[in-house]
Design an enzyme around this catalytic site. Structure first.
Site, PDB file in Angstrom:
ATOM      1  N   LYS A 296       0.890  -1.122   0.047  1.00  0.00           N
ATOM      2  CA  LYS A 296       0.031  -0.129  -0.027  1.00  0.00           C
ATOM      3  C   LYS A 296       0.896   1.178  -0.047  1.00  0.00           C
ATOM      4  CE  LYS A 296      -4.378  -1.686   1.438  1.00  0.00           C
ATOM      5  NZ  LYS A 296      -4.366  -3.228   1.848  1.00  0.00           N
TER       6      LYS A 296
ATOM      7  N   GLU B  15      -9.557   6.703   3.705  1.00  0.00           N
ATOM      8  CA  GLU B  15     -10.333   5.699   4.504  1.00  0.00           C
ATOM      9  C   GLU B  15      -9.550   4.415   4.924  1.00  0.00           C
ATOM     10  OE1 GLU B  15     -10.015   5.641   1.414  1.00  0.00           O
ATOM     11  OE2 GLU B  15      -9.497   3.510   0.861  1.00  0.00           O
TER      12      GLU B  15
ATOM     13  N   SER C   4       1.872  -9.857  -0.768  1.00  0.00           N
ATOM     14  CA  SER C   4       1.355  -8.474  -0.810  1.00  0.00           C
ATOM     15  C   SER C   4       1.667  -7.860   0.702  1.00  0.00           C
ATOM     16  CB  SER C   4      -0.013  -8.170  -1.182  1.00  0.00           C
ATOM     17  OG  SER C   4      -0.875  -9.122  -0.377  1.00  0.00           O
TER      18      SER C   4
END
Ligand SMILES: *Cc1c(COP(=O)(O)O)cnc(C)c1O
Length: 407
Positions: free
Chosen positions: A100, A122, A389
């Site tokens: 991310k 968010e 990930s």
């Protein structure tokens, strides 16, 4: 479903100027946000043409986030499963523990170019919130993160991490008090404060230009993987696998390979307790075409179009809509989709810890559960690459609880 080999993939022309991937995507937002999205799209196009922007981005990805990440040969897991050679793309080794950060850095740099000093975001599990909070601290930007009250309760440690980095975490008490409701609040904030605020959306979702922009910031995953596998094996893999929440880590890995029709691409959704309404988050299993939070895509909804409850052991995959680009490639047959259940994920999690000494994020473990089923059916001279990930430190307490351990 079979891959339509030879089907032309027009990836470099997508999305269209209005943000369409075929019938998917688009820009379904209140009038008040159209200008902000247009401005953002234009600024992004300018940045894309600007070599300084790329140099700056590359420098932060390297120095702050820890890129490039390795492509790791999982030797013991390969032996254990007795089929294809398994490689992991190690996004779990990045700063803040997941892919991310790639997108958070990219969008923060854009916000700075636009002179916006306030960031909103968010978050569900808190991973995107933490990535955004750290980046805002680094660039001296004010940061407000919207998070459902239920999620805040479940992820106290991540709330504290964000606060340590100077972010304000706002509790959302509407709806189910989880991710979808946090997105609604963030959009409400953006409408009100659009002049000085940039919204860093956390996945390849939402209104145009977000799905495109977030995808592009993660394309570095696939670009590195191509160079790394060519160096290690002298050829491309036979199959690539990634978990799919909104779809950012998966499209980041896959994009580079979309027109390599010999490379099979598989996205893995959250099967939760099984494919029954309210028990999973596998949009391609139980979903239908609809519009949610800015874009047209596959959505879990009931007959009346009410958004269905979702469930997954991993908060990061627990969302009712899938990124529109995935819907497009799924319909055209270029990317295939599978799902893994909570139970399979819990087993896969323990296996990876035991044989490789790697504690994976529960999200990534969905892809792993697929690999565990798939690799033994492949030949030993075949290669499968999985996007790892994120790391599982954040999930250890939850896993202990699920296994009935007291820690
Ligand atoms: C958030 C998250 C995901 C899911 O998001 P995508 O946009 O689908 O990539 C997957 N893995 C990890 C580790 C995450 O934190």
């Amino acid at each position: 479903m079979t891959i339509s080999a030879g089907q032309t993939v027009n990836k470099d022309t997508l999305p269209t100027d209005s943000g369409r991937f075929g019938q998917f995507g688009g820009c379904y937002v209140p009038e008040t946000l159209m200008t902000a999205l247009d401005d953002l799209g234009q600024e992004y196009e300018k940045a894309k043409q600007d070599p300084d922007f790329h140099l700056e981005l590359e420098s932060y990805l390297r120095e702050f986030a820890g890129r490039p990440t390795g492509l790791y040969f999982a030797e013991r897991l390969t032996e254990e499963l007795g089929g294809a050679k398994i490689y992991f793309k190690r996004e779990d080794l990045l700063h803040t523990g997941a892919h991310k950060i790639n997108n958070a850095i990219g969008q923060a740099l854009l916000a700075r170019r636009m002179g916006k000093k306030r960031i909103i975001a968010e978050t569900g599990a808190g991973q995107h919130g933490v990535a955004t909070a750290t980046v805002c601290a680094r660039f001296g930007l004010e940061c407000v993160v919207y998070m459902g009250a239920v999620d805040m309760d479940r992820q106290r440690l991540n709330v504290f991490r964000m606060e340590l980095c100077g972010a304000e975490v706002r509790s959302v008490n509407s709806g189910q008090r989880t991710l979808k409701d946090a997105v609604n609040e963030a959009m409400r904030d953006w409408v009100t404060n659009v002049r000085d605020t940039h919204y860093i959306l956390g996945s390849a979702l939402g209104a145009h230009p977000y799905p495109m922009m977030v995808r592009d910031f993660h394309r570095v995953i696939g670009k590195e993987t191509r160079a790394e596998i060519l160096e290690k094996e002298g050829r491309l893999p036979d199959e690539m696998v990634a978990c799919v929440g909104g779809g950012s880590n998966a499209i980041g890995l896959f994009f580079e390979f979309l027109d390599e029709t010999d490379v099979r691409l598989v996205g893995v959704e959250a099967g939760g307790h099984g494919i029954e309404p309210g028990q999973h988050a596998a949009r391609f299993e139980g979903g239908r075409l609809g519009v949610l939070q800015g874009c047209k895509t596959y959505i879990l909804q009931n007959e009346d179009g009410q958004i269905e409850l979702t469930h997954s052991v991993s908060a990061g995959l627990d969302y009712a809509a899938i990124g529109p680009e995935h819907a497009y490639y799924r319909d055209m047959g270029r990317i295939e989709y599978a799902y893994a259940t909570d139970k399979e994920v819990l087993d896969a999690f323990q296996l990876l810890c035991r044989v490789e000494g790697i504690i994976p994020a529960l999200e990534s473990t969905h892809a792993l559960a697929y690999v565990i089923k798939r690799a033994p059916k492949m030949d030993t001279d075949q290669i499968i690459v999985m996007n790892l990930s994120g790391r599982g430190d954040k999930d250890v307490a939850q896993v202990a609880k699920l296994l009935g351990e007291k820690v």
